[in-house]
Design an enzyme around this catalytic site. Structure first.
Site, short mmCIF file in Angstrom:
data_model
loop_
_atom_site.label_atom_id
_atom_site.label_comp_id
_atom_site.label_asym_id
_atom_site.label_seq_id
_atom_site.Cartn_x
_atom_site.Cartn_y
_atom_site.Cartn_z
N CYS A 2 0.84 -1.21 0.00
CA CYS A 2 0.00 0.00 0.00
C CYS A 2 0.87 1.25 0.00
CB CYS A 2 -0.88 -0.01 1.25
SG CYS A 2 -1.81 -1.53 1.40
N ARG A 27 2.44 2.01 -8.40
CA ARG A 27 2.61 0.75 -7.65
C ARG A 27 1.37 -0.12 -7.72
NH1 ARG A 27 5.55 2.44 -2.20
NH2 ARG A 27 3.78 1.39 -1.29
N TRP A 72 -3.53 -1.87 -1.52
CA TRP A 72 -3.34 -3.08 -2.32
C TRP A 72 -3.87 -4.19 -1.41
CZ3 TRP A 72 -1.59 -4.69 -7.08
CH2 TRP A 72 -1.26 -6.02 -7.21
N ASN A 96 0.37 -0.08 6.10
CA ASN A 96 0.89 -0.97 5.07
C ASN A 96 1.56 -2.11 5.81
OD1 ASN A 96 1.81 -2.12 2.73
ND2 ASN A 96 3.61 -0.78 2.55
N GLY A 97 1.20 -3.36 5.48
CA GLY A 97 1.79 -4.52 6.16
C GLY A 97 0.70 -5.51 6.53
N GLU A 473 12.94 -21.92 -15.78
CA GLU A 473 12.64 -20.51 -15.45
C GLU A 473 13.82 -19.63 -15.85
OE1 GLU A 473 10.14 -18.90 -14.90
OE2 GLU A 473 10.85 -17.01 -14.03
N LYS A 477 13.46 -16.46 -18.32
CA LYS A 477 13.90 -15.12 -17.92
C LYS A 477 14.90 -14.56 -18.93
CE LYS A 477 11.46 -13.83 -14.81
NZ LYS A 477 10.51 -14.70 -15.35
N GLU A 480 13.16 -13.73 -22.29
CA GLU A 480 12.15 -12.66 -22.36
C GLU A 480 12.74 -11.28 -22.10
OE1 GLU A 480 8.89 -12.62 -19.53
OE2 GLU A 480 10.04 -13.79 -18.10
N HIS A 496 20.14 -37.02 -24.94
CA HIS A 496 19.10 -37.58 -25.84
C HIS A 496 18.78 -36.61 -26.97
CE1 HIS A 496 18.57 -40.91 -23.11
NE2 HIS A 496 18.50 -40.05 -22.10
N LYS A 595 2.32 -7.57 -19.25
CA LYS A 595 2.39 -8.03 -17.86
C LYS A 595 1.27 -9.03 -17.58
CE LYS A 595 3.88 -8.41 -13.74
NZ LYS A 595 5.10 -9.26 -13.58
C1 AGP Z 1 6.91 -14.33 -16.83
O1 AGP Z 1 8.06 -13.54 -16.57
C2 AGP Z 1 6.08 -13.75 -17.95
N1 AGP Z 1 5.70 -12.42 -17.63
C3 AGP Z 1 4.90 -14.66 -18.33
O2 AGP Z 1 5.41 -15.90 -18.72
C4 AGP Z 1 3.86 -14.89 -17.21
O3 AGP Z 1 4.43 -15.70 -16.20
C5 AGP Z 1 2.64 -15.61 -17.80
O4 AGP Z 1 2.06 -14.76 -18.76
C6 AGP Z 1 1.59 -15.98 -16.73
O5 AGP Z 1 1.13 -14.83 -16.10
P1 AGP Z 1 0.22 -15.00 -14.78
O6 AGP Z 1 1.11 -15.55 -13.70
O7 AGP Z 1 -0.25 -13.61 -14.47
O8 AGP Z 1 -0.90 -15.93 -15.12
#
Ligand code: AGP
Length: 600
Positions: A2, A27, A72, A96-97, A473, A477, A480, A496, A595
């Site tokens: 928050c 935020r 939030w 906030n917390g 992962e 990372k 992307e 393989h 996002k």
């Molecule tokens: C991850 O860094 C990406 N932004 C993307 O793969 C994301 O994880 C995916 O779109 C799922 O999003 P969500 O967790 O909001 O469902």
């Protein structure tokens, strides 16, 4: 997380509070409110939705002392009644917390005659302060804070008195001329002052237009340094970090602390997951689990498979949501949708296919009130606070935190885990946030390695068992945010087929923390070294053997083997971040990505 603001001066407080709250909008929030002392009473204006809506409905308010908040939601739905400030008698509070013992406080205060109107933990704090108030606000605040367990940054208004305090959540005091400010984040007040006092944990500040006095919980005065901030506004929103992603990687210790807050007792070996909505009997009757998710959340689900099967003996299928919708869930299974945004169209579509199939559904998400939360039988919030960077970091770590708690809770309910085993795991989990901080404060080697990696066209990440999902992962990372082609592989799978791609030009990141598969990981490292590939190992800080086999070692603190993925994640996040930075990529908003992917 928050937003908090406070003002005590000679100008009208309301416009300054609104303007300051607007500077915290980046935020993310779901409701906003202000409280102003206006001649002889406190006026409170708050509502769900945007600050602009609140501003449009504000009357002219003459008062020159006030507090404000953007919420939030963590406890209680995003709505007007749960919005801050919360009041009790002549006292208004913004917070906030997370107050971990708020239920017991609520019961105690209700028995004392206090009437609650909201679902929030903050309202309990407002009544608690009021219960101690005897014309000395700072004294009442300290007495109340001594009764609570949890994290807080608060601003409290009573008449023209303004008091602030913090523990585990940030709070600063802005020093002006004939006016002083309170804020949870510097950007809120940078327009008005660059002279900042950073409050430390368990410090209280009493703020008037001409003075700021800071003291500890024993009311001993503390001399605080005034820091002159030279950031521009954009830098201030990132707390001085170059990107939100780096800021959020550094917020992971606190995010995980919030994920665990009020949910674990390592002394009793107990786990409480509010919102799970599954009885021990229902947990024992679960025949199998389907985890559905996309992207980084899918990688969290892959680790979840290992955790549930290892700790609770339940078979788990992990499904890419966009594919799962063509599958047929097993009746009687538990379907868990993992989504930080709670708005991912593929995940929502897959979940809707499950409806009516006799499966119970559960969501693990970061956003209260998101679509996903309204379509499942139970919700567990990750509580990592708003994540601005498109690349998921702290929300991923918090998803892992929830999955560990769920798997342990299921294991306990199904009689798979001894009380000592659970206590040991919870104690180790509690150490993780501090261990993440140690990784974050040891980045020089990672920055140097990133210089080399940034010139690569193809990179491989490999790992086994619990760290195989982290290899995936790491590849995601790097892809992307740096646009380098990267593959994540189960280390045993290289021979393989993918081994054909391994040359001296394909760096390999090998996650080789100590555990049952360490020796096999060393063999896989030797496999790729035989093809002259440069190898960077992510290994325990005390492992002196590994350096014989690799070109560089990124060291992370040792922990239980099953917990090592949380720490190896931080190393791959930093490696990917600094590689992308070397390539001068738009890290917070990578090309082609969003996002929250709300299209199928
Ligand atoms: C991850 O860094 C990406 N932004 C993307 O793969 C994301 O994880 C995916 O779109 C799922 O999003 P969500 O967790 O909001 O469902």
């Amino acid at each position: 997380m928050c937003g908090i603001v406070g003002y005590s001066g000679r100008n009208r407080a309301a416009p300054i509070l609104i303007d300051s709250l607007k500077r915290l909008e980046y935020r993310g929030y779901d409701s906003a409110g202000i409280a102003v002392f206006n001649s002889n009473s406190i006026k409170v204006y708050k509502d769900k939705g945007k600050i602009a809506n609140l501003e449009n409905g504000l009357p002219e308010i003459a008062g020159t002392v006030g507090i404000g908040h953007t919420r939030w939601a963590t406890h209680g739905k995003p709505n007007k009644i749960n919005a801050h400030p919360h009041t009790s008698g002549s006292i208004a509070v913004v917070h906030n917390g997370i107050i971990e013992n708020y239920q017991e406080l609520r019961e105690r205060l209700t028995q004392s005659g206090y009437v609650f109107s909201s679902e929030t933990d903050t309202e309990a704090l407002a009544h608690l302060i009021n219960s101690y108030y005897r014309d000395d606000l700072a004294e009442a605040v300290v007495s109340a804070l001594k009764d609570i367990r949890g994290s807080f940054a608060i601003a409290v208004l009573c008449g023209s008195e303004l008091v602030a305090a913090r523990k585990d959540s940030p709070l600063v005091i802005g020093i002006g001329s004939g006016e002083n400010f309170i804020a949870s984040d510097i950007p809120a007040i940078l327009k008005y002052t660059r002279q900042i006092i950073f409050l430390d944990d368990l410090e209280v500040a009493s703020v008037t237009p001409d003075s700021v006095s800071v003291f500890d919980f024993e009311r001993h005065q503390i001399e605080k340094k005034i820091t002159s901030i030279d950031w521009d506004l954009e830098a201030a929103e990132k707390s001085g970090y170059d990107h939100f992603m780096l800021k959020e990687i550094h917020e992971q210790p606190r995010a995980l602390h919030e994920t665990f807050a009020g949910r674990i007792s390592e002394l009793e070996g107990s786990i409480t997951l509010d919102g799970l909505n599954l009885t021990p009997v229902q947990i024992r009757d679960i025949s199998r689990i389907s985890l559905i998710a996309c992207g980084t959340s899918f990688n969290a689900g892959l680790l979840g498979k290992y955790l549930f099967e290892h700790l609770s003996g339940i078979h788990v299928d992990v499904e890419i949501a966009s594919e799962f919708r063509y599958a047929h869930p097993f009746p009687g299974s538990l379907v868990i949708a993992i989504s930080q945004s709670g708005e991912t169209a593929d995940t929502l579509a897959a979940l809707r296919e499950v409806k009516g199939s006799g499966c119970r559904t559960l969501a693990i998400t970061n956003v209260m009130g998101s679509t996903l939360t309204r379509e499942v039988d139970g919700v567990i919030y990750t509580r990592s606070g708003p994540e601005i960077g498109v690349a998921a970091t702290k929300t991923f770590i918090s998803q892992l935190g929830v999955l560990y708690l769920l798997a342990l809770h299921f294991g306990k309910s199904r009689g798979m885990l001894s009380s000592d085993h659970i206590k040991r795991m919870l104690i180790s989990l509690k150490h993780i946030p501090a261990q993440i901080t140690r990784i974050n404060s040891n980045k020089e080697l990672i920055k140097k390695l990133a210089q080399t990696l940034s010139a690569s066209n193809d990179v491989f990440f490999i790992g086994r068992t619990f760290n195989y999902p982290i290899a995936l992962e790491g590849a995601l990372k790097l892809k992307e945010i740096s646009y380098i082609h990267a593959e994540g592989y189960a280390a045993g799978e290289l021979k393989h087929g993918p081994l054909a791609l391994i040359t001296k030009n394909t760096p390999v990141i090998a996650i080789a923390t100590k555990g049952a598969t360490y020796d096999k990981m060393v063999n896989n490292i030797k496999e790729v070294k035989a093809r002259e590939a440069p190898v960077i190992a992510i290994a325990d800080e005390k492992d002196m053997e590994i350096e014989r086999y690799v070109d560089a070692v990124v060291r992370i603190p040792a922990t239980e083997e099953i917990l090592s993925p949380i720490l190896s994640t931080v190393a791959i996040q930093l490696l990917s971040y600094y590689t992308a930075k070397e390539r001068d990529c738009p890290i917070d908003q990578p090309r082609n990505l969003a996002k929250s992917v709300t299209v199928e």
